[in-house]
Enzyme design. Structure first.
Site, PDB file in Angstrom:
ATOM      1  N   GLU A 168     -47.702 105.260  59.269  1.00  0.00           N
ATOM      2  CA  GLU A 168     -46.481 104.579  59.695  1.00  0.00           C
ATOM      3  C   GLU A 168     -46.563 104.053  61.129  1.00  0.00           C
ATOM      4  O   GLU A 168     -46.056 102.973  61.432  1.00  0.00           O
ATOM      5  CB  GLU A 168     -45.282 105.502  59.528  1.00  0.00           C
ATOM      6  N   TYR A 213     -48.518  97.047  64.045  1.00  0.00           N
ATOM      7  CA  TYR A 213     -48.916  95.731  63.539  1.00  0.00           C
ATOM      8  C   TYR A 213     -47.707  94.823  63.345  1.00  0.00           C
ATOM      9  O   TYR A 213     -47.774  93.622  63.617  1.00  0.00           O
ATOM     10  CB  TYR A 213     -49.725  95.858  62.252  1.00  0.00           C
TER      11      TYR A 213
END
Length: 172
Positions: A136, A142
């Site tokens: 996570e 990202y």
């Protein structure tokens, strides 16, 4: 803080092997069996495998240094070296790892920016990567860097099939 990014050569194989095993193990050992970790590490980071990857003109490894110490690394692939057939207009970030003691210092941003710079130099249309669906923290990182989920693919950790999210960032 002095930060420097340098492309790896075959002479860097021993430190690449060390940092590759170290960072992968730190990141995933708590969520995977020791047997599956060993199988993966032995396959992905043995000297012959790394020599082949370092010698591939369509792949490149980069070390990131803080002062004079290797803090992490980046591996990118283009064209046929990509782990998925995303096309010749794509650059893949296959690996991006920062040693635990250097995390939280913005080094991941520097490595993403290096990959973006390489993609633009090679006139790529998009940059993509695979990230484990259970990672996570990396997924959020990202997303902050402008990547969005565009699919999934399978990743094998030893004999266990896992799902990676494919995340993409368009460049043009």
């Amino acid at each position: 803080m002095t930060i420097h990014i340098r492309k790896c050569t075959l002479e860097d194989l021993p430190i690449l092997q060390e940092i590759g095993c170290e960072t992968f193990n730190e990141t995933f050992k708590d969520q995977n069996s020791p047997e599956n970790m060993k199988v993966y590490l032995d396959r992905a980071f043995n000297a012959n495998q790394l020599e082949t990857e370092l010698s591939n003109s369509e792949s490149a490894f980069f070390f990131i240094y803080v002062h004079a110490e290797v803090a992490g690394y980046l591996k990118v692939n283009v064209n046929e070296a990509q782990t998925e057939k995303e096309g010749n207009d794509s650059l893949e970030i296959e690996r991006i790892y920062i040693r635990k003691e250097f995390q939280g210092q913005g080094l991941g941003h520097h490595l993403i920016n290096k990959a973006l710079e390489l993609a633009k130099e090679q006139n790529k249309q998009k940059i993509w990567l695979g990230v484990w669906e259970k990672n996570e923290g990396a997924i959020k990182f990202y997303e902050r860097m402008g990547f969005t989920q565009s699919g999934t693919h399978s990743f094998y950790m030893g004999d266990e099939k896992q799902t990676d999210l494919v995340m993409t960032k368009m460049l043009k």
